[in-house]
Design a protein around this motif. Structure first.
Motif, PDB file in Angstrom:
ATOM      1  N   LEU A   1       0.724  -1.163  -0.037  1.00  0.00           N
ATOM      2  CA  LEU A   1      -0.044   0.270   0.028  1.00  0.00           C
ATOM      3  C   LEU A   1       0.839   1.310  -0.161  1.00  0.00           C
ATOM      4  O   LEU A   1       0.230   2.492   0.211  1.00  0.00           O
ATOM      5  CB  LEU A   1      -0.903   0.122   1.231  1.00  0.00           C
ATOM      6  N   ASN A   2       2.237   1.091  -0.402  1.00  0.00           N
ATOM      7  CA  ASN A   2       2.978   2.209  -0.096  1.00  0.00           C
ATOM      8  C   ASN A   2       2.622   3.385  -1.169  1.00  0.00           C
ATOM      9  O   ASN A   2       2.981   4.550  -0.566  1.00  0.00           O
ATOM     10  CB  ASN A   2       4.653   1.848  -0.670  1.00  0.00           C
ATOM     11  N   ASN A   3       2.102   2.879  -2.270  1.00  0.00           N
ATOM     12  CA  ASN A   3       1.739   4.006  -3.258  1.00  0.00           C
ATOM     13  C   ASN A   3       0.641   4.987  -2.600  1.00  0.00           C
ATOM     14  O   ASN A   3       0.668   5.972  -2.983  1.00  0.00           O
ATOM     15  CB  ASN A   3       1.371   3.738  -4.823  1.00  0.00           C
ATOM     16  N   PHE A   4      -0.310   4.244  -2.081  1.00  0.00           N
ATOM     17  CA  PHE A   4      -1.466   4.879  -1.549  1.00  0.00           C
ATOM     18  C   PHE A   4      -1.058   5.769  -0.396  1.00  0.00           C
ATOM     19  O   PHE A   4      -1.695   6.930  -0.342  1.00  0.00           O
ATOM     20  CB  PHE A   4      -2.559   3.927  -1.282  1.00  0.00           C
TER      21      PHE A   4
ATOM     22  N   LEU B   1       1.694   6.938  -0.044  1.00  0.00           N
ATOM     23  CA  LEU B   1       2.687   8.068  -0.183  1.00  0.00           C
ATOM     24  C   LEU B   1       1.560   9.364  -0.924  1.00  0.00           C
ATOM     25  O   LEU B   1       1.854  10.436  -0.785  1.00  0.00           O
ATOM     26  CB  LEU B   1       3.405   7.665  -1.421  1.00  0.00           C
ATOM     27  N   VAL B   2       0.471   8.990  -1.357  1.00  0.00           N
ATOM     28  CA  VAL B   2      -0.605   9.811  -2.084  1.00  0.00           C
ATOM     29  C   VAL B   2      -0.792  10.737  -0.992  1.00  0.00           C
ATOM     30  O   VAL B   2      -0.961  11.956  -1.023  1.00  0.00           O
ATOM     31  CB  VAL B   2      -1.588   9.126  -2.727  1.00  0.00           C
ATOM     32  N   PHE B   3      -1.339   9.968   0.097  1.00  0.00           N
ATOM     33  CA  PHE B   3      -2.066  10.612   1.369  1.00  0.00           C
ATOM     34  C   PHE B   3      -1.004  11.437   2.194  1.00  0.00           C
ATOM     35  O   PHE B   3      -1.472  12.036   3.025  1.00  0.00           O
ATOM     36  CB  PHE B   3      -2.979   9.861   2.072  1.00  0.00           C
ATOM     37  N   SER B   4       0.137  10.778   2.076  1.00  0.00           N
ATOM     38  CA  SER B   4       1.336  11.447   3.134  1.00  0.00           C
ATOM     39  C   SER B   4       1.586  13.046   2.854  1.00  0.00           C
ATOM     40  O   SER B   4       2.110  13.857   3.611  1.00  0.00           O
ATOM     41  CB  SER B   4       2.450  10.718   2.895  1.00  0.00           C
ATOM     42  N   GLY B   5       1.454  13.379   1.536  1.00  0.00           N
ATOM     43  CA  GLY B   5       1.547  14.707   1.192  1.00  0.00           C
ATOM     44  C   GLY B   5       3.089  14.857   0.582  1.00  0.00           C
ATOM     45  O   GLY B   5       3.429  16.011   0.097  1.00  0.00           O
ATOM     46  N   GLU B   6       3.866  13.980   0.594  1.00  0.00           N
ATOM     47  CA  GLU B   6       5.299  13.927   0.279  1.00  0.00           C
ATOM     48  C   GLU B   6       5.565  14.218  -1.318  1.00  0.00           C
ATOM     49  O   GLU B   6       6.559  14.947  -1.701  1.00  0.00           O
ATOM     50  CB  GLU B   6       5.973  12.759   0.868  1.00  0.00           C
TER      51      GLU B   6
ATOM     52  N   SER C   1       7.623   6.925 -12.328  1.00  0.00           N
ATOM     53  CA  SER C   1       6.773   6.731 -11.267  1.00  0.00           C
ATOM     54  C   SER C   1       5.401   6.228 -11.554  1.00  0.00           C
ATOM     55  O   SER C   1       4.201   6.834 -10.909  1.00  0.00           O
ATOM     56  CB  SER C   1       6.837   7.871  -9.963  1.00  0.00           C
ATOM     57  N   ILE C   2       5.157   5.022 -12.134  1.00  0.00           N
ATOM     58  CA  ILE C   2       4.060   4.711 -12.595  1.00  0.00           C
ATOM     59  C   ILE C   2       2.728   3.989 -11.501  1.00  0.00           C
ATOM     60  O   ILE C   2       2.059   4.229 -11.467  1.00  0.00           O
ATOM     61  CB  ILE C   2       4.232   3.300 -13.638  1.00  0.00           C
ATOM     62  N   GLY C   3       3.669   3.485 -10.499  1.00  0.00           N
ATOM     63  CA  GLY C   3       2.789   2.872  -9.480  1.00  0.00           C
ATOM     64  C   GLY C   3       2.127   4.055  -8.571  1.00  0.00           C
ATOM     65  O   GLY C   3       0.642   4.020  -8.452  1.00  0.00           O
TER      66      GLY C   3
END
Length: 561
Positions: A340-343, A345-350, A527-529
């Motif tokens: 779930l790293n990509n999700f 990362l989306v919600f982390s704001g980084e 960064s396709i994922g």
């Protein structure tokens, strides 16, 4: 008694608001494109050499190829959409299909997936070492990056337009007239071809015209697949002229005019088809009992629905989700590669993903409000007033139907990037807002126009007799009556604006990201994922949020069931 042009038909504030909005949102970018095409040195404040760029651009041998490819691609998508949608639509209309409502939902989903996101899903599936090769040992990359491949991908996005038009039109006709033909000796096939299909032809032809217009205006699929295949169309040709050095704004304007002419011709042909014939039945509405059982055709028909639903809905969504859940693309379809790293990362704001989401949703809300305001006032002026100029207003509300997104983007660049302008929205978020409003304005206008046409003039007249002003009658009587249709259209505008691609890519300010540009640039950067995680989130939010709001509005009584 109120004079014509004053009460029922004289709400001057509505007319002026509609005119001002249409000029800023529609007329300015369109006129800028036309003027730039005619006067190539307009940006330098010179009117010298009118029409000189026409000779250079129209004399380019590549133009014939791009124009021909555009028409060819549109024609192929129309044919393929008809082959997929018409049989399914006819069976849905005339026969009792098991789980019919479920199939309708599954065949609607592809229309809700942005074309460029669906294309990226197909790339991940059919490319070398893609999901198809990992599962079955071969890939279809040569097919995907070709005219047939582009046709297939675009067909699965556009065929729902034809499917729902055919199923509803044929259902309205019913099987009764064909049954009469069979009583008089016609075979089932002959009764269908000579009776049912001709009665349904206007709706079918109109839907196919819409598919053609959507195909020649589409940017994401030709950009992702066509360039690699060496298949240039007008949309990608325009993009190259405004993004690659040396910038050729006059050439881009001329190609834009050519694309507008194609779109306008398609739209006028559609209107002519709808106006040419009108059929009315006199024996009542077809009933569900009029539909026949499938009998021995049940398994083949259900198989056809299942295959189309899987290819159009299942493959893109599964590919998007599988890519979003992958730790690395090279890891492929393996349990230890799921994450779930990509999700996160989306919600982390980084990665600025939350900023992109916020920008898109803010622009979507603003676009819905502005287009709703312009749409309802323009529709009121056209339908309920007798003031002079309402036909011009009506024409300006129709014009965006013939303006592809790339043309709107070019027009905004040409209009607002002039060096002598003291204040300009160019290179700010407002330029995107103008683009979205122009592209999506027809939605509220069409919904509000239909709603106003169903409201008699007596209600407003009664209010005026009892002393209400035009503004009061509009605000207290007419607006509440058209609000259900207007709210639905505004939710649609929000959903479409939140994930719009072509205008976002072309005119987005430096450093400002939207959902579409974020996804597109993640693919370009490898960064396709992460891009697919954003795509999946965007699909879920922009599909479910409008549905949730509509449900709440229905429960509150503001929108009818």
């Amino acid at each position: 008694m109120a004079a014509k042009g004053s009460s029922i038909g004289g709400f001057a504030p509505a007319a002026w608001l509609a005119i001002a909005g249409l000029i800023v949102v529609v007329a300015i970018p369109f006129v800028a494109v036309v003027l730039q095409g005619i006067f190539p040195n307009l940006g330098q404040g010179s009117l010298a050499g009118p029409f000189s760029s026409f000779v250079t651009t129209l004399g380019d041998s590549a133009l014939i190829g791009m124009a021909g490819n555009t028409i060819l691609l549109g024609f192929c998508v129309v044919v393929a959409s008809a082959l997929v949608a018409v049989p399914l639509g006819v069976f849905r209309a005339l026969y009792r299909i098991p789980f019919a409502s479920v199939w309708d939902v599954l065949l609607l989903v592809p229309f809700m997936i942005p074309p460029y996101i669906a294309t990226l899903g197909w790339i991940m599936t059919l490319q070398p070492r893609g999901y198809l090769q990992q599962l079955l040992g071969f890939n279809l990359a040569p097919f995907l990056f070709s005219l047939p491949g582009m046709t297939l991908v675009m067909t699965f996005n556009t065929f729902p337009v034809v499917y729902f038009a055919v199923s509803r039109t044929v259902e309205a006709v019913g099987a009764r007239y064909a049954d009469v033909g069979r009583v008089f000796g016609a075979t089932p096939a002959k009764a269908f071809w000579r009776i049912t299909l001709p009665l349904s032809a206007p709706g079918l032809a109109a839907s196919l015209m819409l598919v053609f217009a959507a195909a020649i205006e589409e940017y994401g699929t030709p950009a992702a697949l066509g360039r690699r295949a060496g298949f240039q169309v007008l949309v990608t040709g325009i993009d190259l002229r405004i993004t690659d050095w040396p910038i050729d704004l006059p050439g881009a304007a001329i190609l834009s005019i050519l694309l507008v002419a194609m779109s306008l011709a398609t739209f006028l042909l559609q209107r002519w088809i709808l106006a040419r014939r009108s059929y009315q039945t006199v024996s009542g509405k077809p009933m569900a009992k009029d539909k026949r059982p499938l009998g021995s055709m049940q398994l083949p028909v259900l198989a056809a629905f299942a295959v189309v639903a899987f290819l159009a809905t299942g493959v893109p969504l599964l590919a998007i989700l599988a890519t979003a859940l992958s730790r690395t693309i090279s890891g492929g379809l393996a349990l230890d590669n799921i994450s779930l790293n990509n999700f996160m990362l989306v919600f982390s704001g980084e990665a600025d993903a939350l900023v992109a989401l916020g920008n898109s949703f803010s622009l979507g809300i603003a676009s819905a409000i502005i287009t709703g305001l312009i749409g309802v006032t323009a529709a009121y002026t056209v339908v309920k007033t007798k003031i002079r100029g309402r036909l011009a207003i009506d024409s300006m509300t129709i014009l965006p139907n013939a303006l592809p997104g790339i043309v709107v983007a070019v027009g905004l660049i040409l209009a607002w990037n002039m060096p002598w302008l003291p204040v300009t929205p160019y290179n700010t978020g407002f330029i995107l807002l103008l683009a979205y409003c122009c592209i999506l304005l027809p939605q509220p206008v069409r919904y509000a126009t239909a709603a106003f046409q169903q409201i008699g003039d007596n209600l407003e007249a009664a209010a005026r007799v009892f002393g209400a002003s035009g503004v009061t009658a509009f605000r207290r009587i007419l607006l509440p009556l058209v609000f259900p249709s207007l709210a639905s259209s505004m939710l649609l505008v929000f959903a479409l604006a939140s994930r719009e691609l072509v205008a976002s890519v072309v005119v987005a300010p430096v450093g400002m990201q939207t959902i579409a540009t974020f996804i597109w640039r993640q693919f370009e950067q490898g960064s396709i994922g992460l891009g697919m995680a954003m795509a999946f989130i965007a699909i879920v939010i922009t599909t479910l949020l409008p549905l949730l709001l509509l449900t709440l509005l229905r429960r509150s009584g503001l929108v009818a069931e």
